[in-house]
Write a protein that holds these residues in place. Structure first.
Motif, short mmCIF file in Angstrom:
data_model
loop_
_atom_site.label_atom_id
_atom_site.label_comp_id
_atom_site.label_asym_id
_atom_site.label_seq_id
_atom_site.Cartn_x
_atom_site.Cartn_y
_atom_site.Cartn_z
N GLN A 279 0.79 -1.23 0.00
CA GLN A 279 0.00 0.00 0.00
C GLN A 279 0.83 1.29 0.00
N THR A 280 2.12 1.18 0.10
CA THR A 280 2.96 2.34 0.33
C THR A 280 2.66 3.51 -0.63
N ASN A 281 2.30 4.63 -0.04
CA ASN A 281 2.14 5.91 -0.74
C ASN A 281 1.11 5.88 -1.87
N PRO B 137 2.63 3.60 -12.78
CA PRO B 137 1.89 4.72 -12.16
C PRO B 137 0.38 4.57 -12.31
N GLY B 138 -0.31 4.65 -11.16
CA GLY B 138 -1.77 4.60 -11.16
C GLY B 138 -2.36 3.21 -11.29
N ARG B 139 -1.54 2.17 -11.20
CA ARG B 139 -2.03 0.81 -11.41
C ARG B 139 -1.63 -0.07 -10.21
N ASN B 140 -2.50 -0.10 -9.20
CA ASN B 140 -2.23 -0.87 -7.98
C ASN B 140 -3.55 -1.36 -7.39
N GLN B 141 -3.48 -1.85 -6.17
CA GLN B 141 -4.67 -2.26 -5.42
C GLN B 141 -4.69 -1.48 -4.11
N LEU B 142 -5.78 -0.77 -3.84
CA LEU B 142 -5.88 0.09 -2.66
C LEU B 142 -6.80 -0.52 -1.62
N LYS B 143 -6.35 -0.51 -0.36
CA LYS B 143 -7.21 -0.85 0.77
C LYS B 143 -7.77 0.44 1.35
N MET B 144 -9.11 0.48 1.48
CA MET B 144 -9.75 1.69 1.99
C MET B 144 -9.81 1.73 3.51
N PHE C 90 3.56 -1.24 -5.94
CA PHE C 90 4.46 -2.22 -6.55
C PHE C 90 5.44 -1.57 -7.52
N ALA C 91 5.66 -0.26 -7.39
CA ALA C 91 6.58 0.43 -8.30
C ALA C 91 7.97 -0.20 -8.30
N PRO C 92 8.56 -0.55 -7.15
CA PRO C 92 9.90 -1.16 -7.19
C PRO C 92 9.91 -2.46 -7.99
N PHE C 93 8.88 -3.28 -7.84
CA PHE C 93 8.81 -4.53 -8.61
C PHE C 93 8.64 -4.23 -10.09
N ASN C 94 7.81 -3.25 -10.39
CA ASN C 94 7.62 -2.88 -11.80
C ASN C 94 8.93 -2.44 -12.44
N GLU C 95 9.68 -1.65 -11.71
CA GLU C 95 10.90 -1.09 -12.29
C GLU C 95 12.04 -2.09 -12.36
N ASP C 96 12.09 -3.03 -11.41
CA ASP C 96 13.19 -4.00 -11.39
C ASP C 96 12.71 -5.29 -10.74
N ASN D 184 13.78 -6.66 -7.06
CA ASN D 184 12.71 -6.54 -6.05
C ASN D 184 11.69 -7.67 -6.24
N PRO D 185 12.13 -8.92 -6.04
CA PRO D 185 11.24 -10.05 -6.31
C PRO D 185 10.07 -10.12 -5.34
N LEU D 186 9.00 -10.75 -5.76
CA LEU D 186 7.84 -10.97 -4.92
C LEU D 186 8.06 -12.19 -4.03
N GLN D 187 7.14 -12.38 -3.06
CA GLN D 187 7.24 -13.52 -2.14
C GLN D 187 6.57 -14.76 -2.73
N THR D 188 6.99 -15.12 -3.94
CA THR D 188 6.51 -16.32 -4.61
C THR D 188 7.71 -17.18 -4.96
N PRO D 189 7.53 -18.46 -5.26
CA PRO D 189 8.68 -19.31 -5.60
C PRO D 189 9.54 -18.77 -6.73
#
Length: 858
Positions: free
Chosen positions: A203-205, A384-391, A630-636, A640-645
């Motif tokens: 959710q960061t920023n 940019p502008g493409r994420n999932q937001l928790k309200m 997820f900008a860091p994952f998008n960029e690299d 910045n790997p995800l927590q998947t195998p």
């Protein structure tokens, strides 16, 4: 003890469902020892704005910034009515036909009245039963129901004050809380993008990212005008207005015109419950066939997309997942599905949730949870502008990556004062969803995963057993400080059956109000509300300013009530364990310990904190530069790997393929599953001929789960209760006019919703705010049994939820999206059939009151 004979104001955090997380910070005005008013808390009473460093979101020529007072919801404003409710338990109680030295009559739980006993007798009885049960059957024979859906307190619990004492006695069995608001994320989305602890996105920023870049918001199953009230106050509402103000389009996808949709939606797309997966697959089909997904991104950021595409295009099963195919299933016209897919692909789109809504708490909820992440991935998750937001629930688990609003210098935490249970499992545990199954089974039961929201994805592949093979035992005693299982979890009628099992020799409940599971207890301890206690709390959910505050005791305890902590202390004294249990500390000592370990003790002294009574954590410098979502994952993705195998977005789950390769209910590639081995809750199943409606049951508009159902000011609101012809205030049942007419149902009629698990009554609310073929009724209504375990008058539809879990290898809850029938009833005929059930005293505002359950009353 304080004197309350003059007007004084206290700070309190009126939040629910956590520990020490006040969120809705309030000022409580007290005069002559009585609460006279609850109002918003002023942040600037002791601190100047420059000390707080208020954040500012500047976007598209406009500014969004925090207010200088807390954004209280109605729940907090009316809470004095909860304190003085006629349903308060005024003194310890014992069931009249429960004799610890003779007949225990478990079959009468929920039928018998209670008699008054003293605290000495109650504490002695509990201590005696603990020693007898554990010496006879072993330490694990005592079940601690110690989690969720209570007031937020630190020193005083609830959520597990009894567990430390039970540990001193040699052990216990814990009821492991399931991630009830995140089931589809936890059991499904984790296998696409990881995202411990609960499976929802980073959710960061995101407030800044959305404000700067998003053009379309999809509120999928989300009601930001209702769900956040118990956790985050009115900030989600305010945020929704902000998004509209700066020109972001909002589309609501849900079966009902919920309160958020009614106010904020630019378009409402009604979709049948349990069919979101079909619609999601049709969107993917449109993108694949039209070439409008981000192919370059998928090539570098995803794993297994080809297998997913084969399923979508019908190469796997011969069924292309076209919009036309989906329309016949989900009720959304194919033209609407295609239009949504094209609009989504054409502009930066974010999906918003309030924990996910009912669709993420239904049968096979893992699949729409996974498919949503797949769709986000196909449009470049993290761009940019493409994420999932928790309200809501900003700052969950005090994790920095769960904070979408401008970051503060510290996220304070009062865990050092908390006297309840943390995520440290004892020798034996049972998932909350499997408690009745475990009690009623004559054979050991097994499942996968602890089900605790804080455990990692890999834990879902570990097989567990009850009774535990290494020294476990069956349950023979229950001690609960959160007695709302029957009205909040899955298959409540089965839980009533379990509570009446002769295996369970003693049930102890501690709670402020006579409601729900308390009716099935043998011993009841009266508990304070948080306004009757001295404590310490934090606010990290409001999205305004993170702060920590001292909570003074506003009023004297009602009746003979004590706090959860004090109640357990009374039992500890009878066991000779008081000093060990309290560690020699007073409540004042625990409050100070909470401050010293809160993360802010290096910023001011405890003496200054107590003088000011709160501390505002300033906004962090440079928060604007924090990477969004997820900008860091998008960029690299490699760096910045995800927590998947694979470290990538897994359209084909490597973990599920390895451990559950043949699971047809959660296969490696996410599927549309209308029904299967575990569930047949689908309009496509022959069962629907008998039960032709699907029910959705969301977080309630005028409650927090099972809390607040006896607040008179709320019960006066027409959308809170429907006054029946008999004067009883029934839980509303929304039904579309096209469905109501052939059934002869009109506004205000008493209706029965039913299936093969039982029935509950409600008051008809005929409206076009629900789509045809679907019934809506909030969850969490108070129990009012007509025939306990079979028919309920209060509208507690969790009683008739499936008792089966999300799917065979997912031990999550199913509290929405199941089949029911609906019919108009004559309440006088029901009264004639069950005269004893209607003889209880009834108060038209507060509902059934405690006098009805106490022998002799008053």
């Amino acid at each position: 003890m304080k004197s309350h004979n003059q007007e004084k104001t206290y700070i309190k955090g009126l939040g629910w469902c956590g520990f020490g997380i006040g969120s809705n910070s309030a000022e409580v005005d007290v005069k002559d020892g009585k609460i006279v008013r609850i109002r918003p808390f002023r942040f600037d009473k002791e601190y100047k704005p420059e000390e707080m460093k208020p954040w500012k979101l500047k976007a598209r020529g406009k500014v969004f910034e925090p207010t200088m007072k807390s954004l209280l919801p109605p729940f907090s404003m009316v809470y004095k009515k909860r304190v003085y409710s006629p349903n308060r338990i005024p003194y310890p109680l014992k069931r009249v036909d429960w004799d610890p030295d003779g007949e225990r009559n478990p079959q009468n739980r929920g039928l018998s009245q209670f008699e008054r006993i003293s605290w000495d007798e109650a504490a002695e009885l509990i201590a005696k039963e603990l020693k007898r049960v554990q010496s006879t059957y072993g330490p694990c024979s005592v079940l601690a129901q110690a989690d969720g859906h209570g007031e937020t307190k630190s020193v005083h619990g609830p959520h597990g004050c009894q567990t430390a004492l039970l540990e001193l006695l040699g052990g216990y069995t814990i009821q492991a809380r399931n991630p009830d608001s995140w089931e589809g994320w936890y059991w499904g989305a984790k296998h696409v993008w990881g995202q411990d602890p609960v499976g929802q996105g980073t959710q960061t920023n995101l407030w800044k990212d959305i404000s700067d870049h998003t053009n379309l918001l999809l509120f999928w199953g989300c009601d930001p005008e209702t769900t956040p009230w118990g956790w985050s106050g009115q900030q989600a509402s305010r945020l929704s207005y902000w998004f509209t103000e700066i020109g972001i389009k909002s589309i609501y996808i849900c079966p009902d015109v919920n309160y958020g949709a009614a106010v904020h939606a630019d378009k409402w797309i009604p979709v049948k419950p349990n069919t979101d997966a079909a619609m999601q697959l049709a969107i993917a089909y449109t993108w694949i066939t039209e070439g409008t997904y981000d192919q370059a991104y998928i090539a570098t950021h995803a794993h297994g997309f080809d297998q997913f595409a084969d399923y979508v295009l019908g190469k796997e099963d011969g069924i292309p997942k076209t919009p036309k195919w989906a329309a016949e299933i989900c009720g959304v016209p194919s033209r609407t599905i295609k239009a949504l897919a094209r609009e989504w692909a054409a502009q930066a789109t974010t999906i918003a949730h309030c924990n996910g809504g009912s669709y993420i708490r239904s049968t096979y909820a893992s699949e729409p949870g996974r498919l949503e992440v797949c769709l986000l991935a196909m449009q470049g998750l993290g761009k940019p502008g493409r994420n999932q937001l928790k309200m809501i629930e900003w700052g969950l688990f005090s994790m920095e990556n769960q904070v979408p609003h401008p970051r503060s210098e510290v996220i304070p935490n009062t865990g050092g004062a908390y006297q309840g249970w943390f995520f440290t499992l004892p020798k034996q545990f049972i998932p909350k969803t499997l408690i009745p199954t475990a009690i009623l089974s004559d054979e050991p039961i097994t499942w996968y995963g602890t089900t605790l929201a804080g455990f990692p994805r890999e834990d879902q592949f570990i097989k567990y057993q009850y009774p535990a093979p290494d020294g476990g035992s069956e349950i023979h005693m229950i001690w609960t400080d959160t007695p709302c299982w029957t009205t909040c979890w899955t298959g409540g009628n089965k839980m009533i059956q379990a509570l009446r099992s002769p295996k369970v020799e003693c049930v102890v409940a501690q709670h402020p109000w006579m409601e729900n599971d308390c009716l099935f207890a043998d011993i009841i301890l009266p508990i304070n509300t948080k306004l009757e206690e001295e404590d310490i709390s934090v606010d990290m959910f409001s999205g305004q300013f993170n702060h920590i505050f001292y909570e003074g005791q506003c009023v004297e305890p009602v009746g003979e009530s004590k706090s959860d902590y004090e109640a357990v202390c009374e039992v500890a004294k009878r066991l000779g364990l008081y000093e060990q249990y309290t560690k020699g500390k007073s409540i004042a000592d625990w409050i100070k310990a909470g401050f010293e370990q809160s993360g802010v003790a290096d910023r001011l002294s405890y003496e200054e904190f107590r003088k000011k009574e709160y501390y505002i954590v300033p906004t962090a410098d440079g928060w604007e530069d924090d990477p969004a979502g997820f900008a860091p994952f998008n960029e690299d993705p490699e760096g910045n790997p995800l927590q998947t195998p694979t470290g990538k977005l897994e359209f084909y789950s490597m973990g599920l393929a390895e451990y559950f390769p043949h699971d047809q209910e959660r296969p490696p590639v996410p599927h549309w599953i209308p029904f299967g081995e575990t569930h047949q809750e689908s309009l496509l199943h022959p069962k629907s001929a008998k039960y032709p409606f699907l029910i959705i049951s969301n977080h309630p508009r005028w409650r927090v789960h099972a809390n607040l159902d006896d607040v008179t000011w709320l019960r006066e609101i027409p959308t809170c209760k429907v006054k029946g012809p008999d004067g009883y205030l029934y839980e509303p049942v929304w039904i579309h006019p096209l469905d109501a007419k052939p059934l002869g149902i009109q506004d205000g009629d008493i209706v029965r919703i039913f299936n093969d698990r039982g029935s509950v009554l409600g008051g008809a609310y005929v409206t076009e705010r629900i789509m045809p073929g679907v019934i809506y009724q909030d969850h969490g209504a108070r129990l009012d049994p007509i025939v306990a375990g079979k028919m309920d008058r209060g509208g507690a539809n969790n009683l008739i939820c499936p008792s089966e879990t999300t799917s065979k290898n997912c031990s999550g809850e199913v509290t929405s999206g199941f089949l029911i029938g609906v019919e108009k009833v004559d309440i006088e005929e029901i009264k004639a059939q069950h005269p004893a059930s209607f003889a209880r005293e009834y108060h038209p505002d507060a509902g059934l009151i405690i006098d009805s359950w106490i022998k002799g009353g008053k």
